[in-house]
Design a protein around this motif. Structure first.
Motif, PDB file in Angstrom:
ATOM      1  N   GLU A 410       0.458  -1.321  -0.149  1.00 10.55           N
ATOM      2  CA  GLU A 410      -0.073  -0.137   0.023  1.00 10.55           C
ATOM      3  C   GLU A 410       0.592   1.414  -0.062  1.00 10.55           C
ATOM      4  OE1 GLU A 410      -3.507  -1.902   2.878  1.00 10.55           O
ATOM      5  OE2 GLU A 410      -2.768   0.126   3.189  1.00 10.55           O
ATOM      6  N   GLU A 411       1.738   0.663   0.655  1.00 10.18           N
ATOM      7  CA  GLU A 411       2.837   2.170   0.574  1.00 10.18           C
ATOM      8  C   GLU A 411       3.730   2.721  -0.056  1.00 10.18           C
ATOM      9  OE1 GLU A 411       6.085   4.018   3.915  1.00 10.18           O
ATOM     10  OE2 GLU A 411       6.376   1.182   3.277  1.00 10.18           O
ATOM     11  N   THR A 412       4.249   1.648  -1.425  1.00  7.87           N
ATOM     12  CA  THR A 412       4.314   2.201  -2.473  1.00  7.87           C
ATOM     13  C   THR A 412       3.373   2.417  -3.695  1.00  7.87           C
ATOM     14  OG1 THR A 412       4.553  -0.027  -3.476  1.00  7.87           O
ATOM     15  CG2 THR A 412       6.776   0.383  -2.025  1.00  7.87           C
ATOM     16  N   ALA A 413       2.366   2.573  -3.381  1.00  7.55           N
ATOM     17  CA  ALA A 413       1.083   2.890  -4.395  1.00  7.55           C
ATOM     18  C   ALA A 413       0.842   3.756  -4.886  1.00  7.55           C
ATOM     19  CB  ALA A 413      -0.282   2.103  -3.591  1.00  7.55           C
ATOM     20  N   GLU A 414       1.151   4.907  -3.387  1.00 12.24           N
ATOM     21  CA  GLU A 414       1.254   5.952  -2.928  1.00 12.24           C
ATOM     22  C   GLU A 414       2.832   6.846  -4.093  1.00 12.24           C
ATOM     23  OE1 GLU A 414      -1.215   8.470  -2.246  1.00 12.24           O
ATOM     24  OE2 GLU A 414      -2.280   6.069  -2.190  1.00 12.24           O
ATOM     25  N   THR A 415       3.132   5.620  -4.734  1.00 11.25           N
ATOM     26  CA  THR A 415       4.142   6.010  -5.052  1.00 11.25           C
ATOM     27  C   THR A 415       4.778   7.497  -6.166  1.00 11.25           C
ATOM     28  OG1 THR A 415       5.798   4.064  -5.227  1.00 11.25           O
ATOM     29  CG2 THR A 415       6.230   5.324  -6.844  1.00 11.25           C
ATOM     30  N   GLN A 416       5.267   8.583  -6.289  1.00 11.45           N
ATOM     31  CA  GLN A 416       5.347   9.519  -6.892  1.00 11.45           C
ATOM     32  C   GLN A 416       6.151   8.967  -7.612  1.00 11.45           C
ATOM     33  OE1 GLN A 416       7.788  13.374  -6.010  1.00 11.45           O
ATOM     34  NE2 GLN A 416       5.540  14.293  -6.671  1.00 11.45           N
ATOM     35  N   ALA A 417       7.823   8.334  -7.537  1.00  7.57           N
ATOM     36  CA  ALA A 417       8.606   8.196  -8.630  1.00  7.57           C
ATOM     37  C   ALA A 417       9.166   7.205  -8.081  1.00  7.57           C
ATOM     38  CB  ALA A 417       9.428   9.583  -8.933  1.00  7.57           C
ATOM     39  N   ILE A 418      10.140   6.243  -9.129  1.00 12.74           N
ATOM     40  CA  ILE A 418      11.094   5.364  -8.134  1.00 12.74           C
ATOM     41  C   ILE A 418      12.127   5.165  -9.563  1.00 12.74           C
ATOM     42  CG2 ILE A 418      11.782   2.870  -8.779  1.00 12.74           C
ATOM     43  CD1 ILE A 418       8.336   2.223  -8.905  1.00 12.74           C
ATOM     44  N   PHE A 419      12.945   5.237  -8.510  1.00 11.29           N
ATOM     45  CA  PHE A 419      14.691   5.334  -9.498  1.00 11.29           C
ATOM     46  C   PHE A 419      14.783   3.660  -9.024  1.00 11.29           C
ATOM     47  CE2 PHE A 419      13.062   8.983  -8.180  1.00 11.29           C
ATOM     48  CZ  PHE A 419      13.294  10.380  -9.574  1.00 11.29           C
ATOM     49  N   ASP A 420      16.324   3.888 -10.240  1.00 10.11           N
ATOM     50  CA  ASP A 420      17.280   2.415  -9.460  1.00 10.11           C
ATOM     51  C   ASP A 420      18.373   4.010  -8.390  1.00 10.11           C
ATOM     52  OD1 ASP A 420      18.985   3.643 -11.453  1.00 10.11           O
ATOM     53  OD2 ASP A 420      19.224   2.661 -13.180  1.00 10.11           O
ATOM     54  N   THR A 421      19.912   2.784  -8.671  1.00 13.07           N
ATOM     55  CA  THR A 421      20.746   3.146  -7.932  1.00 13.07           C
ATOM     56  C   THR A 421      21.725   4.073  -8.271  1.00 13.07           C
ATOM     57  OG1 THR A 421      22.155   1.023  -8.270  1.00 13.07           O
ATOM     58  CG2 THR A 421      20.798   0.880  -6.569  1.00 13.07           C
ATOM     59  N   THR A 422      21.543   4.658  -9.329  1.00 12.65           N
ATOM     60  CA  THR A 422      21.991   5.389 -10.821  1.00 12.65           C
ATOM     61  C   THR A 422      21.504   6.596 -10.801  1.00 12.65           C
ATOM     62  OG1 THR A 422      21.828   4.586 -12.522  1.00 12.65           O
ATOM     63  CG2 THR A 422      23.465   3.098 -11.603  1.00 12.65           C
ATOM     64  N   GLY A 423      19.893   6.820 -10.070  1.00 14.15           N
ATOM     65  CA  GLY A 423      19.121   7.907 -10.105  1.00 14.15           C
ATOM     66  C   GLY A 423      18.493   8.178 -11.857  1.00 14.15           C
ATOM     67  N   ARG A 424      18.812   6.663 -12.105  1.00 14.03           N
ATOM     68  CA  ARG A 424      18.088   6.838 -13.437  1.00 14.03           C
ATOM     69  C   ARG A 424      16.122   6.062 -13.171  1.00 14.03           C
ATOM     70  NH1 ARG A 424      16.895   2.605 -16.818  1.00 14.03           N
ATOM     71  NH2 ARG A 424      18.384   0.890 -15.890  1.00 14.03           N
ATOM     72  N   LYS A 425      15.105   7.417 -13.745  1.00 10.58           N
ATOM     73  CA  LYS A 425      14.152   7.039 -13.689  1.00 10.58           C
ATOM     74  C   LYS A 425      12.877   5.915 -13.966  1.00 10.58           C
ATOM     75  CE  LYS A 425       9.634   9.408 -13.281  1.00 10.58           C
ATOM     76  NZ  LYS A 425       9.022  10.309 -13.383  1.00 10.58           N
ATOM     77  N   LEU A 426      12.653   5.178 -13.150  1.00 12.93           N
ATOM     78  CA  LEU A 426      11.997   3.902 -13.640  1.00 12.93           C
ATOM     79  C   LEU A 426      10.687   3.217 -13.853  1.00 12.93           C
ATOM     80  CD1 LEU A 426      13.696   1.275 -10.866  1.00 12.93           C
ATOM     81  CD2 LEU A 426      14.437   1.952 -13.988  1.00 12.93           C
ATOM     82  N   SER A 427      10.251   3.075 -14.526  1.00 12.44           N
ATOM     83  CA  SER A 427       8.618   2.541 -15.270  1.00 12.44           C
ATOM     84  C   SER A 427       7.782   1.863 -14.058  1.00 12.44           C
ATOM     85  CB  SER A 427       8.198   2.657 -16.741  1.00 12.44           C
ATOM     86  OG  SER A 427       8.295   1.169 -16.802  1.00 12.44           O
ATOM     87  N   ALA A 428       8.215   1.130 -13.733  1.00 15.41           N
ATOM     88  CA  ALA A 428       8.146  -0.275 -12.139  1.00 15.41           C
ATOM     89  C   ALA A 428       8.808  -0.716 -11.418  1.00 15.41           C
ATOM     90  CB  ALA A 428       7.471  -1.049 -13.055  1.00 15.41           C
ATOM     91  N   LEU A 429       8.591  -0.969 -10.106  1.00 15.43           N
ATOM     92  CA  LEU A 429       9.450  -1.681  -9.507  1.00 15.43           C
ATOM     93  C   LEU A 429      10.142  -2.951  -9.997  1.00 15.43           C
ATOM     94  CD1 LEU A 429       8.048  -1.899  -6.456  1.00 15.43           C
ATOM     95  CD2 LEU A 429       9.973  -0.461  -6.340  1.00 15.43           C
ATOM     96  N   LYS A 430      11.343  -3.003 -10.116  1.00 16.38           N
ATOM     97  CA  LYS A 430      12.567  -4.001 -10.564  1.00 16.38           C
ATOM     98  C   LYS A 430      13.405  -4.542  -9.463  1.00 16.38           C
ATOM     99  CE  LYS A 430      14.862  -3.274 -14.238  1.00 16.38           C
ATOM    100  NZ  LYS A 430      15.824  -2.557 -15.011  1.00 16.38           N
ATOM    101  N   LYS A 431      13.575  -6.121  -9.764  1.00 14.46           N
ATOM    102  CA  LYS A 431      14.291  -6.801  -9.377  1.00 14.46           C
ATOM    103  C   LYS A 431      15.531  -6.453  -8.515  1.00 14.46           C
ATOM    104  CE  LYS A 431      16.279 -11.313  -8.181  1.00 14.46           C
ATOM    105  NZ  LYS A 431      16.776 -13.026  -9.133  1.00 14.46           N
ATOM    106  N   GLY A 432      15.687  -5.759  -6.813  1.00 14.37           N
ATOM    107  CA  GLY A 432      16.679  -5.442  -6.595  1.00 14.37           C
ATOM    108  C   GLY A 432      16.692  -4.191  -5.909  1.00 14.37           C
ATOM    109  N   VAL A 433      17.544  -2.902  -6.244  1.00 12.51           N
ATOM    110  CA  VAL A 433      17.220  -2.022  -5.326  1.00 12.51           C
ATOM    111  C   VAL A 433      16.306  -0.909  -6.051  1.00 12.51           C
ATOM    112  CG1 VAL A 433      18.161  -0.187  -3.466  1.00 12.51           C
ATOM    113  CG2 VAL A 433      19.551  -2.424  -3.962  1.00 12.51           C
ATOM    114  N   ASN A 434      15.368  -1.031  -5.300  1.00 11.95           N
ATOM    115  CA  ASN A 434      14.920   0.792  -5.986  1.00 11.95           C
ATOM    116  C   ASN A 434      14.716   1.566  -5.178  1.00 11.95           C
ATOM    117  OD1 ASN A 434      12.635  -0.670  -8.506  1.00 11.95           O
ATOM    118  ND2 ASN A 434      13.570  -2.199  -6.745  1.00 11.95           N
ATOM    119  N   ILE A 435      14.211   2.580  -5.370  1.00 11.77           N
ATOM    120  CA  ILE A 435      14.564   4.492  -4.856  1.00 11.77           C
ATOM    121  C   ILE A 435      13.397   4.986  -4.435  1.00 11.77           C
ATOM    122  CG2 ILE A 435      15.808   5.966  -4.039  1.00 11.77           C
ATOM    123  CD1 ILE A 435      17.359   3.956  -3.689  1.00 11.77           C
ATOM    124  N   ILE A 436      12.446   5.023  -3.743  1.00 13.05           N
ATOM    125  CA  ILE A 436      10.538   5.162  -3.945  1.00 13.05           C
ATOM    126  C   ILE A 436      10.715   6.632  -3.736  1.00 13.05           C
ATOM    127  CG2 ILE A 436       8.516   4.713  -3.367  1.00 13.05           C
ATOM    128  CD1 ILE A 436       9.590   2.292  -4.877  1.00 13.05           C
TER     129      ILE A 436
END
Length: 449
Positions: A410-436
């Motif tokens: 539920e918490e991630t459903a209130e997501t404004q944006a998702i990034f990988d560890t390099t700062g690149r914006k993602l369209s959805a959660l991916k396996k590994g480390v995600n910055i929400i």
């Protein structure tokens, strides 16, 4: 008349007790003592055989360099007491060519030369002709900046070790942090701190029963050596965080945990805990000991309880002399630098230093860095947090990491944006480390397994 230069000359082998260019009274020195900044020995001086070098440079307060000292032949010299004493601005002098086989007195030879940092003696250095063991007492008295003294090259090992060493260094008065390198250990040498000796005369096997450094003392180590205990302690305030660099490997324990930079974000730096940190690698630490006082002592000491000299202290001399020791982080945008000497410099806005719970950007400030400290330097073209006035410190073992099994919460459903560890914006959660980045403005690290 105009253009005339007055030149004084003196006999090398004089009959008086002291050389003619020396006056003993500190407040009425000769012109040579008061004004000489550089001494030069010409090649022709190699033909001279002085029998006395007592007080040759005594009270040369402005002297900063001695050139051509290899042309000073001391093979017939019998006295060297007070030879370099009270040279208040002399930082280094080449003594590797001194022949002391016939010298009977070395008392206070370098005493009160308060900027002297290191001495390396050569193969002909010996104390075998000293009139008594006390004839070298206070040889380095009050040399507060002396970091190491190296006797390893001497061919006269038996004449150096033993009681003479105790008299030489008895009045050093620099908190005992000078590291002394000896050809081999005898008598009580092998039980003293910061005395390094070659085991059975093997210069590839240097040992030191107990090594320690101080929080405010410059570190200069020309050789690797092994020890049973390497000690360094520091007082920290109640925020219990700091940066450190050590000349030996460090292992995290119940009192101190080490962290290395893992990720960078727009407003904070992410540090992962690590069990071990290699020597000369700067890192962030956290004191885990609870304290109710304003400050507490953090102990970075490493011990070999088996007493088999299992801890290696690595040489720092090159890094100490030529600038901070640099270790690049895994991230292209940041470099962490550690220093072993006290340095004062003006820092631009790429420099961040730790203050409380944050790294704070310097803005042209003149800052003083102390030994065993570290700071961060950013390359703005490569970092997502370019030019931030401060960056919060976050640790991987705090309650700000969520591990989930690929299920959107539920918490991630209130997501404004998702990034990988390099700062690149993602369209959805991916396996590994995600910055929400959440809609409420907070940022959270989520690991998808």
């Amino acid at each position: 008349p105009e253009g005339t230069v007055n030149v004084d000359y003196y006999l090398v082998n004089y009959t008086t007790q002291n050389p003619g260019w020396i006056r003993l009274q500190q407040y009425t020195p000769t012109e040579a003592q008061a004004n000489t900044t550089k001494v030069v020995f010409e090649p022709s001086f190699a033909e001279a055989r002085p029998k006395k070098c007592r007080m040759w440079f005594y009270l040369f307060k402005q002297l900063t360099s001695i050139e051509g000292i290899e042309y000073l032949n001391t093979s017939e010299c019998e006295t060297m007491d007070y030879m370099f004493s009270m040279c208040l601005n002399l930082e280094r002098v080449d003594v590797s060519g001194l022949n002391t086989k016939k010298v009977t007195n070395m008392e206070q030879m370098f005493a009160n030369t308060t900027k002297l940092t290191s001495l390396t003696f050569g193969k002909d250095f010996s104390t075998e002709s000293l009139a008594a063991s006390t004839s070298c007492q206070s040889m380095f008295a009050n040399d507060v900046k002396l970091r190491f003294v190296d006797f390893l090259a001497s061919d006269h090992t038996d004449a150096i070790v033993g009681a003479n060493i105790m008299y030489m260094f008895g009045s050093l008065n620099n908190e005992g942090t000078t590291v002394v390198y000896l050809p081999h250990g005898k008598q009580d040498i092998t039980n003293r701190s910061n005395f390094v000796y070659s085991y059975n005369g093997d210069e590839t096997d240097l040992r030191c029963p107990y090594y320690y450094s101080k929080d405010t003392i410059d570190i200069e180590l020309p050789y690797d050596f092994r020890t049973n205990m390497a000690e360094y302690k520091r007082k920290v305030t109640t925020n219990n965080k700091g940066t450190v660099i050590l000349p030996y490997d460090f292992t995290s324990n119940a009192r101190i945990r080490a962290y290395t930079l893992n990720d960078e974000y727009t407003d904070f730096m992410w540090f992962e805990s690590t069990e071990t940190v290699a020597a000369h690698t700067p890192f962030v630490f956290r004191n885990l000991t609870k304290s109710t006082t304003a400050s507490t002592t953090v102990d970075f000491t490493q011990k070999d309880n088996s007493n088999n000299f299992g801890i290696t202290v690595y040489a720092t001399r090159d890094t100490q002399l030529y600038g901070p020791y640099t270790t690049s982080t895994p991230l292209g945008g940041w470099t962490i630098k550690g220093i072993y000497v006290k340095e004062k410099s003006t820092c631009d806005n790429r420099i961040y230093y730790i203050q409380g719970d944050k790294f704070v950007r310097a803005n042209g400030e003149t800052l003083t860095g102390y030994p065993h400290r570290a700071f961060f330097e950013g390359q703005w073209a490569q970092t997502p947090n370019a030019g931030a006035p401060s960056l919060e410190i976050k640790f991987s073992d705090d309650n700000n990491t969520t591990a989930i099994e690929g299920i959107e919460t539920e918490e991630t459903a209130e997501t404004q944006a998702i990034f990988d560890t390099t700062g690149r914006k993602l369209s959805a959660l991916k396996k590994g480390v995600n910055i929400i980045r959440l809609k409420n403005g907070t940022t959270k690290k989520v690991i998808i397994k």
